[in-house]
Structure formats: C-alpha cells, structure tokens
Design a protein around this motif. Structure first.
Motif, PDB file in Angstrom:
ATOM      1  N   ILE A 116       0.875  -1.179   0.000  1.00 36.62           N
ATOM      2  CA  ILE A 116       0.000   0.000   0.000  1.00 36.62           C
ATOM      3  C   ILE A 116       0.904   1.218   0.000  1.00 36.62           C
ATOM      4  N   CYS A 117       0.700   2.101  -0.954  1.00 35.91           N
ATOM      5  CA  CYS A 117       1.605   3.231  -1.162  1.00 35.91           C
ATOM      6  C   CYS A 117       0.821   4.544  -1.171  1.00 35.91           C
ATOM      7  N   TRP A 118       1.288   5.530  -0.381  1.00 35.60           N
ATOM      8  CA  TRP A 118       0.628   6.826  -0.272  1.00 35.60           C
ATOM      9  C   TRP A 118       1.595   7.943  -0.666  1.00 35.60           C
ATOM     10  N   ARG A 119       1.138   8.866  -1.480  1.00 36.12           N
ATOM     11  CA  ARG A 119       1.931  10.052  -1.792  1.00 36.12           C
ATOM     12  C   ARG A 119       1.750  11.096  -0.696  1.00 36.12           C
ATOM     13  N   GLY A 120       2.581  12.154  -0.757  1.00 35.87           N
ATOM     14  CA  GLY A 120       2.481  13.247   0.201  1.00 35.87           C
ATOM     15  C   GLY A 120       1.683  14.422  -0.328  1.00 35.87           C
ATOM     16  N   THR A 121       1.932  15.592   0.237  1.00 32.65           N
ATOM     17  CA  THR A 121       1.169  16.795  -0.083  1.00 32.65           C
ATOM     18  C   THR A 121       1.445  17.278  -1.502  1.00 32.65           C
ATOM     19  N   VAL A 122       0.382  17.458  -2.269  1.00 33.61           N
ATOM     20  CA  VAL A 122       0.493  17.946  -3.644  1.00 33.61           C
ATOM     21  C   VAL A 122      -0.496  19.087  -3.895  1.00 33.61           C
ATOM     22  N   THR A 123      -1.752  18.892  -3.544  1.00 34.48           N
ATOM     23  CA  THR A 123      -2.793  19.872  -3.881  1.00 34.48           C
ATOM     24  C   THR A 123      -3.035  20.857  -2.743  1.00 34.48           C
ATOM     25  N   ILE A 124      -3.760  21.915  -3.074  1.00 35.60           N
ATOM     26  CA  ILE A 124      -4.121  22.913  -2.064  1.00 35.60           C
ATOM     27  C   ILE A 124      -4.939  22.266  -0.952  1.00 35.60           C
ATOM     28  N   MET A 125      -5.822  21.333  -1.310  1.00 33.92           N
ATOM     29  CA  MET A 125      -6.636  20.651  -0.305  1.00 33.92           C
ATOM     30  C   MET A 125      -5.763  19.847   0.662  1.00 33.92           C
TER      31      MET A 125
END
Length: 381
Positions: A116-125
């Motif tokens: 299970i792989c999660w990216r970090g902060t990218v969008t304004i939300m």
C-alpha cells in the motif's frame, strides 16, 4: 530474499541502522521509487482542473508506464476532505494504490507482498488538511484499544474517505493468497507517511492481517516504512502502537528536515524506530550566500523525496572516503580539483556542522599566519 523478515523489522532493525545495512538501504530505495512514481504521475497543475490531483495513467498501465516491476496493480486509492466549516466534501483526488507481488516479484521479495503506497502533499486541499492539526479520538480505527489515544484531525479526514478502498482490497488479497506466506507493507512520504501509519494501525487493530482461512499459515507481518513523517498522534497513540506485536515501523528522516518535528505542539509524540539520515549536499559557498531563496531551499531540500532518496543511497559510504572527498567538494577554488575528481569522481557532501568546523579551521590557520606576520613586522620594522 531470505532475510526479508529482518529487513521488515522482525527484530526492530537491530544492528541494521548504524551503519546502514546495504540490503536495508536497497529495500528503502525500492519503496521510495514506488512513492516517487505516484508523485511523478499525479496532476499537479491547478491550471488544469480536470487533471489536478488525478492520475496520468490507468490502473492497469501504471507499473509498465513508470518502468517498475515485481507488482501488479489491485486498485488506485482516492481521498477527499470535509471540514467543520463546510458539509461539502472537497473533490476526490488520487493518493496512491494497493498492489500485490507478481509470481516473479514473490521470488525476488521472498514472499507474496501486499503493498500500500501513499503520496504526500500535492494539492491545495492537502495543505489545508496538513494545517488542520487539532486532535480527535482515535477510536474509529483503534476501537477497544483506544483509551485516551488521539490523532491528527486533518490526516484522519483523508484516511477516513479512503479507508474502505484500502481495507476491502487488503481483505480480498489476504483471502486470495491465504495459503501462501504473506506480508503487508505500507509506505508513504510526508502526509503519505502519516496516512500509512493510520492504515497499519487500522489493519492490525481489526486483525485484517489475520490468515484465518489457513491453519498452517501465521498472520501476515505488517510493516510501515514512513519517509519524513510528521507526528500523527499523542503519547497514548504511541503506547497503543507498542502493544501491537505484529506491527513494525521504521521512520526514515533526514536530520535537517523540519517536517518530522511538526506539529510543534507538546500533545504530539514520535513513534518508534527512527533512522536518521545525515548525508547532505551543502557546501561552504551556500552558507556564505544567506539569501532568502537559498535559505528556504536549504531548509526544504531534504524533505523532498528525491533528495532524501539520494541521501539514503549515500548513507552507507565509508567515513574515510567521505572525509577525503569532503576536501574535494569544499575547496572548489583549488586548481587541483579536476585532477582529484578524476580519481575521486563521486560527489561528497557533509553536514553543516562539518562545513562550520572546516571554516573555523581555515579561519584559525589564517589567524595564526596573520599573527606570525605581525610578529615578523614588529620585530624587523
């Protein structure tokens, strides 16, 4: 990979961190590349609202398009957010995936791994969620284990919206491969590492890693490789983690990265084993040009996953070689540098304290020479 259990934290990485074990280093690079692939293929331009926060490739094409092997895609994971000031959910955005090792991947990895792989902060939300750091009860994921455990409200807001997608996939895959040796690995960077931690707590608390369909197989080992993780919960949340015997967590952070120290409030605590990366790419020249841009770039440099990835690769270098190469990097004005680099082509990097010490030595030598010249002048003039 015969020692995969040790590399996944069976013995809490005892003897593997200082110095950094080469096999563990390779394993960390393996997972960081999967996270980087998500970063590289998620829409990051707000000028293109249809692709903003969305995947570039379809699920079935992901691994072939990004050039990564050993896994087959099970499903993408999407998340959204709701806040106290609004009942309306923000647009759903792509955060990562659930995948499983192929047969060839199983041979390479030593077991059937669910990843299970999660990216970090990218969008304004995402940024809005990061800043929503008041705490709420961890009871939705910890159930009877909760006690006084509390977690970051913004992180949980995202995880809650994506939770069913993840848990349903895990349950399906554990059942599908119940007669094989299975492991569940969850990894992420920054915000994604916080989501990875919540994911593993949820899986173990609900025993979704239990291989109940096969009496001959043990429960799946659950491991978190959290890159540059902010703090997720309070001390009671950390205490619950310590009670889960089949849950292992390694937090990989650069010692100059500020994000693992956030939120800065005393009601947040750091979880479990930490691997401090010390390899840097600072030179004296950078410390002699303290502009706003250079300072901000230096502060954020090692929170960027690609730079952390490079530092992890360099971490196992022998100290003697690093010290020798340090001189090549720092004294860039020496005419001998091209000659030295021919024999020592690898770029060296040192800690700021190393730069400061080197600068102090240089100043001491210059002061000594100045005193000698002054004495000579006073003696003969």
């Amino acid at each position: 990979m015969s020692n995969w259990k040790e590399l996944s934290g069976k013995n809490n990485w005892l003897g593997l961190l200082k110095p950094l074990n080469k096999s563990l280093c390779d394993k960390l690079i393996h997972y960081s590349k999967r996270i980087e692939a998500v970063y590289d293929t998620v829409g990051q331009s707000i000028a293109n609202p249809l692709s903003y926060g969305q995947p570039t490739y379809e699920e079935k094409d992901f691994f072939s398009k990004v050039g990564l092997e050993h896994y087959t895609m099970n499903n993408y994971v999407y998340g959204e957010s709701k806040f106290d000031f609004s009942d309306k959910a923000l647009p759903s955005r792509w955060f990562g995936f659930v995948a499983v090792a192929t047969d060839e991947g199983k041979k390479h990895l030593g077991r059937r791994e669910i990843l299970i792989c999660w990216r970090g902060t990218v969008t304004i939300m995402d940024w809005i969620n990061d800043l929503h750091f008041n705490q709420i009860s961890a009871s939705p994921i910890l159930g009877k284990h909760t006690g006084n455990a509390c977690i970051h409200a913004g992180f949980f807001s995202i995880y809650k919206s994506a939770r069913d997608q993840v848990l349903t996939a895990v349950e399906k895959l554990v059942k599908q491969y119940q007669h094989e040796e299975i492991s569940i690995t969850v990894t992420g960077h920054s915000l994604g590492s916080a989501l990875a931690i919540l994911t593993t707590f949820d899986i173990v608390a609900k025993r979704d890693n239990s291989n109940s369909g096969s009496s001959s197989m043990t429960d799946a080992m659950v491991t978190v490789f959290a890159f540059s993780s902010p703090k997720v919960g309070n001390s009671d949340f950390v205490n619950v983690f310590n009670k889960f015997k089949n849950l292992h967590l390694l937090h990989i952070r650069h010692i100059l990265d500020i994000v693992p120290r956030l939120p800065p409030t005393p009601n947040y605590s750091t979880i479990r084993t930490v691997l401090d990366i010390t390899y840097t790419t600072y030179t004296i020249n950078e410390f002699l040009r303290p502009t706003i841009n250079s300072i901000s770039e230096m502060v954020t440099r090692f929170h960027i996953l690609k730079n952390l990835h490079e530092a992890i690769e360099k971490q196992p270098e022998e100290i003697s070689r690093l010290l020798l190469l340090m001189l090549v990097q720092q004294f860039t004005f020496f005419p001998t540098q091209p000659i030295l680099k021919k024999f020592l082509p690898q770029q060296i990097t040192v800690l700021p304290i190393g730069n400061t010490l080197l600068l102090a030595i240089m100043l001491a030598i210059l002061s000594f020479l100045m005193l000698k010249l002054m004495n000579y002048y006073n003696l003969y003039v």
